[in-house]
Design an enzyme around this catalytic site. Structure first.
Site, short mmCIF file in Angstrom:
data_model
loop_
_atom_site.label_atom_id
_atom_site.label_comp_id
_atom_site.label_asym_id
_atom_site.label_seq_id
_atom_site.Cartn_x
_atom_site.Cartn_y
_atom_site.Cartn_z
N GLY A 108 1.35 3.67 -5.64
CA GLY A 108 0.46 3.24 -6.71
C GLY A 108 -0.98 3.02 -6.29
O GLY A 108 -1.53 3.74 -5.46
N ILE A 109 -1.61 1.99 -6.87
CA ILE A 109 -3.02 1.77 -6.60
C ILE A 109 -3.26 1.31 -5.17
O ILE A 109 -4.33 1.54 -4.62
CB ILE A 109 -3.64 0.77 -7.60
CG1 ILE A 109 -3.01 -0.62 -7.49
CG2 ILE A 109 -3.57 1.30 -9.02
CD1 ILE A 109 -3.74 -1.66 -8.32
N GLY A 110 -2.26 0.69 -4.55
CA GLY A 110 -2.42 0.30 -3.15
C GLY A 110 -2.59 1.51 -2.26
O GLY A 110 -3.46 1.54 -1.38
N ALA A 127 0.79 -1.23 0.00
CA ALA A 127 0.00 0.00 0.00
C ALA A 127 0.82 1.28 0.00
O ALA A 127 0.26 2.37 0.07
CB ALA A 127 -0.92 0.01 1.21
N TYR A 140 5.24 -13.24 -15.14
CA TYR A 140 4.24 -12.34 -14.56
C TYR A 140 2.83 -12.74 -14.98
O TYR A 140 1.92 -12.80 -14.14
CB TYR A 140 4.53 -10.91 -15.00
CG TYR A 140 3.56 -9.90 -14.46
CD1 TYR A 140 3.58 -9.54 -13.11
CD2 TYR A 140 2.61 -9.31 -15.28
CE1 TYR A 140 2.67 -8.62 -12.61
CE2 TYR A 140 1.70 -8.38 -14.79
CZ TYR A 140 1.73 -8.04 -13.45
OH TYR A 140 0.83 -7.13 -12.96
N SER A 160 -4.56 -9.29 -13.50
CA SER A 160 -4.23 -8.44 -14.65
C SER A 160 -4.67 -9.13 -15.93
O SER A 160 -4.76 -10.37 -15.99
CB SER A 160 -2.72 -8.20 -14.69
OG SER A 160 -2.33 -7.63 -15.91
#
Length: 281
Positions: A14-16, A11, A164, A138
């Site tokens: 980024g998106i976290g 967290a 990935y 993803s």
């Protein structure tokens, strides 16, 4: 109204980070599971200042170190009666084959196995909290060609993007297994694609990978926009009937054919349980 207790990995950026900020604004009690506690404490203060929410906590957790994951789970179990939301947000892509502290290929360790152990270790308080488990996957899962005889990429040439993509496929497998196995105990699980987000993701790539990220950058969305589906799944009412599904733009979406492979899904669960067994005691 009871406070919603939310645990988020990865967290500090980024998106976290945007997810943590948005849920703090909704008065969730936020537990930040972070590798760098100094950055975690700085984020805690930033969130508290921006939202006036004082229920922000930092717990050290390095997903590439299963002993660290077990210790973090122990702290949470000793501190909390239940967890309502667990967001397995942390992840990464690596330019070359690296190994975790425990000898696992790093992409597999950070994107899947660390989170797998975290969930298994937290099951008692996830059940008590009737938790939603949210796994960040993803669209890269579509390039996956999993080889269960070589999960650690030692028998074939290493490919950062294929590794990935395989890990992101495993996030979907994990989500569906959780929904099936623990749905009767009140736990729901969701996977999601956040979009192509303009963050530091892939910063360590070189060669073709670096070029690919550079070409994609003009089309990327902000981290705040990328967090919207995570925030939705963590806070929306009456979505448990959609447990096990893969989401994009806050709606259920289709996956690759490989993601519906029940044999692969069950094989991943079996192998993952074997790998984390020494850390469950």
């Amino acid at each position: 109204m009871p406070i919603t207790t939310t645990v988020i990995t990865g967290a500090t950026s980024g998106i976290g980070k945007e997810t943590a900020m948005a849920l703090a604004k909704k008065d969730h009690a936020i537990y930040l599971l972070v590798r760098d506690t100094e950055r975690g404490e700085a984020l805690k203060q930033e969130i508290a200042t921006a939202t006036k929410n004082r229920n922000i906590y930092v717990v050290h957790c390095d997903l590439a170190d299963l002993e660290s994951v077990r210790n973090a789970a122990g702290i949470l179990k000793s501190s909390l009666l239940g967890i309502n939301v667990l967001i397995n947000n942390a992840g990464g892509i690596f330019d070359e084959r690296l190994e975790s502290k425990d000898g696992f290929e790093m992409t597999f360790a950070v994107n899947h196995l660390g989170h797998f152990l975290l969930v298994q270790s937290l099951l008692p308080i996830l059940e008590k909290g009737q938790a939603r488990i949210i796994n960040i996957s993803s669209e890269a899962h579509r390039m996956a060609k999993p080889n269960f005889n070589d999960l650690q990429w030692v028998k074939r040439p290493y490919s950062s993007w294929k590794a990935y993509g395989t890990a992101k496929l495993f996030n979907i497998y994990f989500t569906r297994s959780l929904a099936l196995k623990y749905g009767p105990k009140g736990i729901s699980a969701f996977a999601l694609h956040p979009g192509m987000v303009n963050t530091g993701f892939g910063a360590g790539l070189t060669g073709f990978g670096k070029t690919l990220m550079w070409l994609a950058r003009p089309f990327m969305i902000s981290a705040e926009t990328g967090a919207l589906t995570s925030v939705y799944l963590a806070s929306a009412a009456r979505i448990d009937t959609k447990s096990g599904k893969y989401f994009k733009n806050r709606h259920p979406a289709g996956t690759s054919a490989a993601a519906t492979n029940e044999v692969g899904r069950d094989r991943l669960w079996e192998l993952s349980m074997e790998l984390i067994e020494p850390f469950l005691a």
